[in-house]
Scaffold this motif. Sequence first.
Motif, PDB file in Angstrom:
ATOM      1  N   UNK A  37      27.241  38.746  37.368  1.00  0.00           N
ATOM      2  CA  UNK A  37      27.034  38.079  38.635  1.00  0.00           C
ATOM      3  C   UNK A  37      27.352  36.597  38.550  1.00  0.00           C
ATOM      4  N   UNK A  38      27.404  35.982  39.720  1.00  0.00           N
ATOM      5  CA  UNK A  38      27.693  34.557  39.784  1.00  0.00           C
ATOM      6  C   UNK A  38      26.993  33.979  41.008  1.00  0.00           C
ATOM      7  N   UNK A  39      26.467  32.777  40.875  1.00  0.00           N
ATOM      8  CA  UNK A  39      25.865  32.092  42.014  1.00  0.00           C
ATOM      9  C   UNK A  39      26.913  31.196  42.655  1.00  0.00           C
ATOM     10  N   UNK A  40      27.052  31.308  43.978  1.00  0.00           N
ATOM     11  CA  UNK A  40      28.016  30.489  44.718  1.00  0.00           C
ATOM     12  C   UNK A  40      27.220  29.580  45.654  1.00  0.00           C
ATOM     13  N   UNK A  41      27.304  28.293  45.405  1.00  0.00           N
ATOM     14  CA  UNK A  41      26.511  27.317  46.142  1.00  0.00           C
ATOM     15  C   UNK A  41      27.181  26.982  47.472  1.00  0.00           C
ATOM     16  N   UNK A  42      26.406  26.539  48.463  1.00  0.00           N
ATOM     17  CA  UNK A  42      26.961  26.277  49.796  1.00  0.00           C
ATOM     18  C   UNK A  42      28.192  25.376  49.800  1.00  0.00           C
ATOM     19  N   UNK A  48      35.802  27.359  49.937  1.00  0.00           N
ATOM     20  CA  UNK A  48      36.513  28.631  50.090  1.00  0.00           C
ATOM     21  C   UNK A  48      36.919  28.846  51.545  1.00  0.00           C
ATOM     22  N   UNK A  49      36.038  28.533  52.468  1.00  0.00           N
ATOM     23  CA  UNK A  49      36.367  28.704  53.887  1.00  0.00           C
ATOM     24  C   UNK A  49      37.484  27.749  54.304  1.00  0.00           C
ATOM     25  N   UNK A  50      37.491  26.530  53.739  1.00  0.00           N
ATOM     26  CA  UNK A  50      38.571  25.584  54.025  1.00  0.00           C
ATOM     27  C   UNK A  50      39.918  26.132  53.552  1.00  0.00           C
ATOM     28  N   UNK A  51      39.887  26.904  52.475  1.00  0.00           N
ATOM     29  CA  UNK A  51      41.112  27.487  51.924  1.00  0.00           C
ATOM     30  C   UNK A  51      41.479  28.796  52.623  1.00  0.00           C
ATOM     31  N   UNK A  56      32.601  35.629  51.703  1.00  0.00           N
ATOM     32  CA  UNK A  56      31.758  35.497  50.511  1.00  0.00           C
ATOM     33  C   UNK A  56      30.307  35.814  50.847  1.00  0.00           C
ATOM     34  N   UNK A  57      29.815  35.212  51.922  1.00  0.00           N
ATOM     35  CA  UNK A  57      28.404  35.432  52.268  1.00  0.00           C
ATOM     36  C   UNK A  57      28.154  36.854  52.762  1.00  0.00           C
ATOM     37  N   UNK A  58      29.177  37.495  53.342  1.00  0.00           N
ATOM     38  CA  UNK A  58      29.023  38.883  53.764  1.00  0.00           C
ATOM     39  C   UNK A  58      28.967  39.824  52.570  1.00  0.00           C
ATOM     40  N   UNK A  86      19.764  26.934  48.172  1.00  0.00           N
ATOM     41  CA  UNK A  86      19.795  28.246  47.548  1.00  0.00           C
ATOM     42  C   UNK A  86      21.222  28.787  47.563  1.00  0.00           C
ATOM     43  N   UNK A  87      21.735  29.268  46.424  1.00  0.00           N
ATOM     44  CA  UNK A  87      23.074  29.855  46.410  1.00  0.00           C
ATOM     45  C   UNK A  87      23.036  31.301  46.872  1.00  0.00           C
TER      46      UNK A  87
END
Length: 373
Positions: A37-42, A48-51, A56-58, A86-87
Amino acid sequence: MVGAGIGGVAAAVALEGCGWQVTVLERAAELGEVGAGISVWPSSVAVLEELGIEGVEKAAVPAGMAGMRRPDGRWVVEAAALGVEIPVMIHRAQLHELITDRFGPGVTVRTGITVTGISQDAAGVTVTAGDESLRAELVVAADGLRSVVRRALHPSHPGPRYSGYTAYRGIADVDLSDGGGETWGRGQRFGFAKLIDGRYYWYATANREAGLASDAGEVARRFGDWHDPIPALLAGTPPEYVLRNDIYDLPLPLVPFVSGRVVLLGDAAHAMTPNLGRGACSAIEDAGALARHLRATEDLATALAAYDAERRPVTAKLVKRSRAIGRLGQVDNRMLCVLRDGLLGLGGTAAGLAGRLSAGLSARRRRVEQSRM
C-alpha cells in the motif's frame, strides 16, 4: 525517461502534457509496482489532478489513522482529536495503473532496458543501454535509490546510507473493525491501514544489521505477541508474500537535481526513509513542478534551474525530518522509550487542544463574516 516507477510514469504524463515526445526506459520486463500500500497526501492528489490523472480518491480509502499505541495496546496518543491532514490509502499497483492509463500517443514504453551510462553535449544527451545508444533533448532520471544516472553525474557522492533498520510489508485479507494506526515498541514498529477493497496494508520495522538473511516466520516471531489485531493481520498474510527491505536514504546535502539537460526525480534525487509516507508523493510533486516550470518558459535551462530551486530545499527537509522520526521510533532503550512515549502523549494532547481552538476560531470568524453579509 529512465525508470517507470510511480515518479517516472507521472513525469512521463507531465512531459507529454507539455508537448514532449517521451520514451520511457524500464529495466523490468513489464510495467507494474510491488504489492504494497501507499499513502497519497492531498497535495499529491492535487498534482495528479493537474496532470489529468483522476480517480485516485475513488480507488482509495481515507487512512483513518487511529493514533499510536504501545505493544500491549495501551494508547500513547489518539489521532482523532489532532485535526491533522489525512492521506488516502491505495495499493501501489492501482496508483501506478491510474497514472499509466493516462499515457497518450506521445509516450512510448520500452521494458527490459537496462541503462548503463549517460553523457551529454550542448545539443543533447546520449543514454547507453548495453550496445544501444539513444539520443534525447532532455533526460529525466527516475531510476531509484541506486540510480545509475546519479552515480554517473556525481561519482564522488557517497550514495545510499543504511538507516539501521529493515522493513516488512504485506497485504492481509482479514475482516477488522480497527481504524488502523501505528504501534511503537523497543526498536520495532508496526502500522496498518485499510484499502478500498477491504484488505489491510501493514508494515513493520525492526533494528538489525543490513543484508542479514530472513526467513518466512521472522515477522511473526517479532510481532506475533503484540496487541490485536496485529496477530490477525500476520495470520492473514501468506508468509511467502511478506516483503522485506533494508531501509536506506540519501545523505545530505543532496546533489543538484539538474546537470545540463539531465534531471533527477524521485528517489534518484532525494530517497528518504518511509517514516513520513512522503517518498512516492514527493516524486509525484517533482513531476508536477517540472511540468509547471517547463510550461512557464521556453528556455529549457531556466525551467530546469527553477525546478531544482523549488524541489531540492523542500525534499532535503523531508529527508532530514523522516530520518529523525525513524531514529525516535527505533529507540530500543527501555527508559528512553518510556520518556519518548510520555512526551509524545503530552504533545498529542497539546496538538489536539490547539487544533480544536483553531477550528473554533475559524468557525467563529465565518459566523461573523456571514452576519455582516
